[in-house]
Every structure is written in C-alpha cells, then in structure tokens.
Design an enzyme around this catalytic site. Structure first.
Site, PDB file in Angstrom:
ATOM      1  N   HIS A   1      11.881  -3.653   3.752  1.00  0.00           N
ATOM      2  CA  HIS A   1      11.250  -4.066   3.677  1.00  0.00           C
ATOM      3  C   HIS A   1      10.737  -4.569   2.139  1.00  0.00           C
ATOM      4  O   HIS A   1       9.048  -5.122   2.284  1.00  0.00           O
ATOM      5  CB  HIS A   1       9.649  -2.531   3.625  1.00  0.00           C
ATOM      6  CG  HIS A   1       7.872  -3.647   4.256  1.00  0.00           C
ATOM      7  ND1 HIS A   1       7.638  -4.090   4.898  1.00  0.00           N
ATOM      8  CD2 HIS A   1       6.847  -2.679   3.546  1.00  0.00           C
ATOM      9  CE1 HIS A   1       5.863  -4.242   4.696  1.00  0.00           C
ATOM     10  NE2 HIS A   1       6.340  -3.683   3.501  1.00  0.00           N
TER      11      HIS A   1
ATOM     12  N   SER B   1       3.535  -7.244   2.894  1.00  0.00           N
ATOM     13  CA  SER B   1       2.070  -6.330   3.409  1.00  0.00           C
ATOM     14  C   SER B   1       0.754  -6.159   3.804  1.00  0.00           C
ATOM     15  O   SER B   1       0.159  -7.130   4.072  1.00  0.00           O
ATOM     16  CB  SER B   1       2.992  -4.607   3.060  1.00  0.00           C
ATOM     17  OG  SER B   1       3.096  -3.806   4.266  1.00  0.00           O
ATOM     18  N   PHE B   2       0.063  -4.990   3.065  1.00  0.00           N
ATOM     19  CA  PHE B   2      -1.288  -4.952   3.238  1.00  0.00           C
ATOM     20  C   PHE B   2      -1.824  -6.441   2.548  1.00  0.00           C
ATOM     21  O   PHE B   2      -2.994  -6.481   2.540  1.00  0.00           O
ATOM     22  CB  PHE B   2      -1.835  -3.891   2.902  1.00  0.00           C
ATOM     23  CG  PHE B   2      -2.493  -2.905   1.616  1.00  0.00           C
ATOM     24  CD1 PHE B   2      -3.709  -2.576   1.993  1.00  0.00           C
ATOM     25  CD2 PHE B   2      -1.841  -3.319   0.306  1.00  0.00           C
ATOM     26  CE1 PHE B   2      -4.536  -2.645   0.628  1.00  0.00           C
ATOM     27  CE2 PHE B   2      -2.684  -2.843  -0.240  1.00  0.00           C
ATOM     28  CZ  PHE B   2      -3.655  -2.591  -0.792  1.00  0.00           C
TER      29      PHE B   2
ATOM     30  N   SER C   1       0.576  -1.193   0.340  1.00  0.00           N
ATOM     31  CA  SER C   1      -0.046   0.114  -0.165  1.00  0.00           C
ATOM     32  C   SER C   1       1.029   1.307  -0.332  1.00  0.00           C
ATOM     33  O   SER C   1       0.610   2.126   0.229  1.00  0.00           O
ATOM     34  CB  SER C   1      -1.208   0.258   1.704  1.00  0.00           C
ATOM     35  OG  SER C   1       0.090  -0.014   2.491  1.00  0.00           O
TER      36      SER C   1
ATOM     37  N   ASP D   1      13.418  -4.656   8.536  1.00  0.00           N
ATOM     38  CA  ASP D   1      12.067  -3.965   8.554  1.00  0.00           C
ATOM     39  C   ASP D   1      11.648  -2.547   9.561  1.00  0.00           C
ATOM     40  O   ASP D   1      11.369  -3.163  10.457  1.00  0.00           O
ATOM     41  CB  ASP D   1      11.119  -5.291   7.980  1.00  0.00           C
ATOM     42  CG  ASP D   1       9.834  -4.889   6.984  1.00  0.00           C
ATOM     43  OD1 ASP D   1       8.931  -3.257   7.643  1.00  0.00           O
ATOM     44  OD2 ASP D   1       8.928  -5.512   6.932  1.00  0.00           O
TER      45      ASP D   1
END
Length: 244
Positions: A224, A75-76, A6, A196
């Site tokens: 990340h 991630s998202f 995101s 991260d």
C-alpha cells in the site's frame, strides 16, 4: 496538493516525506494534515466525512489564493481528490490516485484492521504488516515511531470516532457515484501496488475503466506504500506526468 491516507497516527509528512523534496524541485507543493489527523485541529462537534475533508482542501486553496491545483491522493486521500474533481472540476488540473478509494469494494482484512486500530505497540506492528510488502520496511523502530504518533493527545480519540464498526459502510461513504466519475475529463495517473492488502488492486482497475483520461501503473513487489516502497519510480512518474 498532496492528500494523505487514513492510517492511525498518520501525518502528511509521514506519508509524503520522500515525495515532497523531489516534487518541490519543480513545483509548489502543499501537503496539509486533514482535519482530525496529524496536527490539524479537532474541532468539537465536527462531522468527519468525505464532504468535510473535500471542503477543507478547497477552503485551503481559497485561503492561499490558488485557483487550480493538481491533486495527489493516497488511499482515502484519493477519494477526497475525486470528490473535489466532481464538485469543482475547474479547480483541478491533473490527478494522481495512489491505492485509492472512491469506488465500492468489499472491505479487506487489512483496511478493517487499520480503521479498527487500538493503540499499542503490538497492534501498530500488526497494522504495518498490512501496509508494506517489503519486510525490511516493517521493523520495531518504525512501529515504535508510528505508535508514539498515534498516542499524541487527541489523536486516537478523533481517529476512533471516524470509522467505527461495522466498517463496510465507511467504504461506501468514501465513494463518488460512478456516473459522476465517468464525466470527469481530467488527466489522471492511477498507481497501485500489486500486493496491496489494504485497498485491492481491483479498485484501481475499476477507476481506470471509469475515468476517461485515466492511465494505470501497477507496481510489482509493492504493497500500500507505493511512494515509500517504490519511491524513485513513483517520483519519476509524477514529475513526468506533471511536466508533460
């Protein structure tokens, strides 16, 4: 099915450009832009939330006649994959969760900066500093490309509407109840960069505890962007995981 993260100006291609060619040698690969991101539509009056994005993926599978798919969530995107698996367990084969959301954690300075991004070259440069461990990846050329991507017509308007302050509530909104996660039977590969600064590695440690068939790989000297900073290792791990 590759589900992107995101970040501001993100597209599925930007997230997965180094992964798609490797996976496509052996598998059918689909990498959509989530609604409100990239070059997917931004319908008026849409509510951007976890259920909307999960429904989009399932709807795309229905449209393409795909009964079951393995999900790779960044991630998202990981929280989207988890929501799909809990609601439609028979539609999911395996999962890969990379720097994934989906369980509660105190929002990091990095994630707050990412979700609070306001378009400028300088701000994009600061956001990129949170994403990558390697300073070689964070250069003015990349920042300029990502900044220009974030200023495409309609991009920032949709992005700024998704995660307004205070942003801890959106971390919680991306969670699936832990009791539901404990019931998931799917083989799951959890990947996280040790350094991260956006999603803490403790999040993946918690997912490993909750997911009965979850295995965890932690990459050193990696932020990340596991799929970019450790591309060869990441691609090799996914190919072995999906081939076994």
């Amino acid at each position: 099915m590759l589900i992107h993260g995101s970040g501001p100006g993100v597209t599925s291609y930007a997230n997965w450009r180094l992964v798609i060619p490797a996976l496509a040698e052996k598998f059918r690969v689909i990498a959509p832009d989530m609604v409100g991101f990239g070059y997917s539509d931004r319908p008026e009056n849409i509510e951007y939330n976890l259920q909307t994005w999960a429904d989009q993926v399932v709807g795309l599978m229905d449209t393409l006649g795909i009964e079951k798919a393995s999900l790779v969530g960044n991630s998202f995107g990981g929280s989207i994959a988890l929501r799909i698996a809990t609601q439609h367990p028979d539609r999911v084969d395996k999962m890969v969760l990379m720097g994934s959301m989906g369980v509660s954690f105190p929002i990091t300075e990095g994630l707050d900066a990412v979700w609070g991004y306001e378009p400028s070259f300088e701000n994009m440069r600061k956001v990129l500093d949170y994403f990558a461990y390697s300073r070689e990846l964070v250069n003015d050329e990349l920042a300029q490309v990502r900044y220009e991507g974030s200023t495409q017509p309609g991009f920032q308007e949709a992005f700024s509407a998704m995660f307004p302050a205070p942003r801890q509530r959106w971390v919680e909104a991306m969670c699936t109840p832990e009791e539901e996660l404990k019931k998931l039977p799917h083989r799951t590969l959890i990947v996280h960069g040790r350094e991260d600064q956006v999603i803490p590695v403790q999040t993946s440690l918690r997912l490993m505890e909750l997911l009965d068939n979850g295995d965890l790989s932690v990459y050193s000297h990696c932020g990340h962007w596991s799929m970019i900073e450790r591309t060869a290792d990441f691609n090799r791990a996914l190919i072995d995981f999906f081939s076994s």
